[in-house]
Scaffold this active site. Structure first.
Site, PDB file in Angstrom:
ATOM      1  N   CYS A 380      12.281  38.195  62.380  1.00  0.00           N
ATOM      2  CA  CYS A 380      13.028  39.384  62.785  1.00  0.00           C
ATOM      3  C   CYS A 380      12.629  39.813  64.206  1.00  0.00           C
ATOM      4  O   CYS A 380      13.049  39.187  65.166  1.00  0.00           O
ATOM      5  CB  CYS A 380      12.864  40.502  61.759  1.00  0.00           C
ATOM      6  SG  CYS A 380      14.207  41.678  61.896  1.00  0.00           S
ATOM      7  N   HIS A 506      14.430  38.033  57.054  1.00  0.00           N
ATOM      8  CA  HIS A 506      13.084  38.149  56.478  1.00  0.00           C
ATOM      9  C   HIS A 506      12.905  37.157  55.327  1.00  0.00           C
ATOM     10  O   HIS A 506      13.023  37.531  54.164  1.00  0.00           O
ATOM     11  CB  HIS A 506      12.841  39.577  55.985  1.00  0.00           C
ATOM     12  CG  HIS A 506      12.729  40.579  57.083  1.00  0.00           C
ATOM     13  ND1 HIS A 506      11.556  40.825  57.752  1.00  0.00           N
ATOM     14  CD2 HIS A 506      13.658  41.378  57.651  1.00  0.00           C
ATOM     15  CE1 HIS A 506      11.753  41.746  58.681  1.00  0.00           C
ATOM     16  NE2 HIS A 506      13.022  42.096  58.639  1.00  0.00           N
ATOM     17  N   GLU A 508      10.335  36.164  54.116  1.00  0.00           N
ATOM     18  CA  GLU A 508       9.172  36.530  53.277  1.00  0.00           C
ATOM     19  C   GLU A 508       9.585  37.284  52.012  1.00  0.00           C
ATOM     20  O   GLU A 508       8.781  37.423  51.099  1.00  0.00           O
ATOM     21  CB  GLU A 508       8.151  37.347  54.089  1.00  0.00           C
ATOM     22  CG  GLU A 508       8.559  38.762  54.471  1.00  0.00           C
ATOM     23  CD  GLU A 508       9.302  38.851  55.808  1.00  0.00           C
ATOM     24  OE1 GLU A 508       9.915  37.845  56.226  1.00  0.00           O
ATOM     25  OE2 GLU A 508       9.285  39.932  56.431  1.00  0.00           O
TER      26      GLU A 508
HETATM   27  N1  GLN Z   1      13.251  46.471  65.585  1.00  0.00           N
HETATM   28  C1  GLN Z   1      14.064  45.328  65.476  1.00  0.00           C
HETATM   29  C2  GLN Z   1      15.494  45.653  65.070  1.00  0.00           C
HETATM   30  O1  GLN Z   1      15.746  46.728  64.572  1.00  0.00           O
HETATM   31  C3  GLN Z   1      13.453  44.341  64.486  1.00  0.00           C
HETATM   32  C4  GLN Z   1      13.480  44.828  63.082  1.00  0.00           C
HETATM   33  C5  GLN Z   1      12.547  44.078  62.183  1.00  0.00           C
HETATM   34  O2  GLN Z   1      11.682  43.344  62.630  1.00  0.00           O
HETATM   35  N2  GLN Z   1      12.673  44.282  60.897  1.00  0.00           N
HETATM   36  O3  GLN Z   1      16.373  44.855  65.239  1.00  0.00           O
END
Ligand code: GLN
Length: 545
Positions: A380, A506, A508
């Site tokens: 992410c 994600h 994970e």
């Molecule tokens: N802050 C970034 C976004 O909102 C990444 C979000 C995250 O890592 N979950 O796109």
């Protein structure tokens, strides 16, 4: 339909969630269809808006619900997928009751905790248990907390409604060891059980968290004072790996107790095979060893990257490999000498995150991994970091940045998604939940997944800016996964590198010890190759000297 309620006594952080998860695993082994859920007494509607300092990781479900990290344990230990019905807070309950009141649904009655709030809670238990054999509900917080009372009261009423034979109450409690006295103490347990009985709940099973074994005398004492048979006093001692828990609790007879209480012994005998033996055997007998650096900004918190740490362990299981995790504070890497911390790593992982604190350190980590050919895995924010780094240092777009960190940036290689621009509320408004991703054949991603159409869970507001994709690709960055409907970049790789892969989602949240996520397995596989490659060359270098 059977119900198990798990309450906690004496202190928080006892591992109620893990106990519930491990019990769920044991009941599944006996052929029961199990679902586990959590009720949290706080007034937030969900934990999505809470800081990791307050709450640890926010675990995202397939349907996009932002939930407590215990739901991660439930999904890792049992096979069913959970939904937003399985994560409930007082905030949600009150929101729903108040909406009904405004609609006039209570027909002029005074709206009260009993019966309106408790009815709402019971209704949710009925709904979320519909298509399973056993529903395990964990109540967050500690018995005796004011905010938890409506839940416990609702459980008492619920047991009265469905019949005590179909409901089991398990109280997870602390039996502390007093160093000065040199003994384990049962009084806090007695008192917290007394608190439950005050409300009208007599637990069937007492699960005692203890750092030392619970001897027969102590079990007898707890049995006497807490009004449960001796065999229902179960020891939940510390284990070196959480995946030993189903075995440890089975040894204590927890699943037998539950099955006997429900009268299911004949139809659901203990299974011959227990997959947890194999999982633990693999964890305890690794053939290789690697060291992975996780570069984040909440590294001092045990719980902030819970699913990431667990998934790394699963990647280790897939490769028969012990994984040492070094938690690295991103801000330390913002000074040049800090980069020394990255020296002996076999892999670098940059997990998700929000806000600009530490981002320059993460960018430095991605650069180090790219230039030194160390396996890199970005999740992410970790993808956004990798793209910014590549734009700055390979494409020479010096001021490349994310709009999140610099709203005025002249080179917004990471931009806010279009639909996010008009949103003002913070709660549950990100791009959340499961979306499909089409993978480019012949890439690291294709090799890992062994299929070209996958689904992964998301939680973000920002995205790779498609205006830069052409330049990134010409520079040697490969887009190996896109969302086919909206053409959003979901996976990037670097061509001229042993293993550099970053994802906008994600992974994970979909890894399990018995089904390690393919990307985590591939990342640790690359780290193993890096470790093997690094060693002979170090020796060779010494020989050359
Ligand atoms: N802050 C970034 C976004 O909102 C990444 C979000 C995250 O890592 N979950 O796109």
């Amino acid at each position: 339909m059977k119900y198990i309620f798990v309450t906690g006594g004496v202190v928080s952080s006892l591992g109620k969630g893990l106990t519930a998860a491990a019990l769920g695993a044991l009941l599944e082994l006996r052929g029961l269809k199990v679902r586990i859920q959590k009720f949290d007494p706080y007034l937030n509607v969900d934990p999505g808006t809470m800081s990791p300092f307050q709450h640890g990781e926010v675990y995202v479900l397939e349907d996009g619900a932002e939930t407590d990290l215990d739901l991660g344990h439930y999904e890792r230990f049992t096979s069913g997928k959970l939904s937003r019905l399985n994560s409930m807070s007082s905030g949600q309950i009150y929101e729903s009751v108040i909406q009904k009141e405004r609609r006039g649904a209570y027909l002029g009655n005074t709206v009260q905790v009993i019966p309106h709030v408790t009815n709402e809670i019971k209704e949710r238990i009925y709904q979320s248990g519909k298509d399973v054999d056993v529903l395990i509900t964990e109540i967050g917080g500690t018995t005796g907390d004011i905010e938890g009372l409506p839940f416990v009261e609702a459980l008492r009423q619920f047991a009265l409604e469905v019949g005590r034979n179909d409901c089991i109450f398990i109280h997870v409690t602390l039996v502390p060891f007093l160093q000065a006295a040199g003994e384990l103490k049962t009084k806090p347990t007695q008192q917290s059980v007394a608190k439950l009985r005050e409300i009208g709940i007599q637990p069937h099973i007492i699960a005692c968290r203890c750092e030392h074994p619970l001897d027969a005398d102590l079990r007898a004492k707890i049995s006497l004072f807490c009004n449960v048979p001796v065999k229902a006093v179960v020891q939940a001692a510390d284990v070196s790996s959480i995946y030993e828990l189903p075995l440890a609790l089975q040894k204590e007879g927890l699943d037998d107790l539950v099955i006997d209480l429900f009268g299911l012994g004949k139809t659901h005998p203990r299974a011959e095979k227990n997959i947890w033996h194999e999982i633990v055997r693999r964890i305890k007998n690794p053939a290789n060893e690697v060291t992975i650096g996780v570069v984040g900004k909440y590294i001092e918190l045990q719980d902030a990257y819970k699913s990431v740490y667990e998934s790394i362990t699963h990647g280790g299981i897939a490769n028969n490999c012990k994984v040492n995790i070094v938690r690295i504070d991103a801000e330390d890497l913002e000074k040049k000498e800090g980069l020394r911390r990255l020296k002996n790593l076999d892999g670098i992982l940059v997990p998700g995150g929000f806000g600009d604190r530490g981002t320059e350190g993460k960018i430095a980590a991605a650069r180090y991994a790219r230039e030194n050919k160390i396996p890199y895995y970005g999740l992410c924010l970790g993808l956004q970091i990798a793209v910014i780094e590549f734009a700055r240092n390979v494409l020479r777009l010096k001021d490349a940045n994310s709009v999140e960190f610099d709203p005025e940036t002249a080179r917004p290689v990471i931009n806010m998604m279009e639909e996010q621009k008009k949103i003002t509320d913070k709660g549950a408004t990100m791009r959340l939940g499961s979306y499909e991703c089409a993978i480019t054949p012949g890439t690291l991603a294709a090799k890992a997944y062994k299929q070209l159409n996958i689904r992964e869970r998301h939680r973000h507001r920002f995205e790779v800016n498609n205006a830069y994709v052409g330049q990134l690709q010409r520079g040697g960055m490969l887009v190996s996964g896109i969302n086919p409907r909206r053409n959003l970049v979901e996976i990037v790789e670097i061509k001229d590198h042993p293993w550099f892969l970053a994802v906008q989602f994600h992974p994970e949240f979909q890894s399990k010890p018995n089904h390690p996520h393919p990307l985590f397995a591939a990342f640790i596989g690359a780290a193993v190759r890096h470790a093997k490659g690094a060693k002979p060359s170090k020796k060779a270098a010494r020989r050359r000297k």
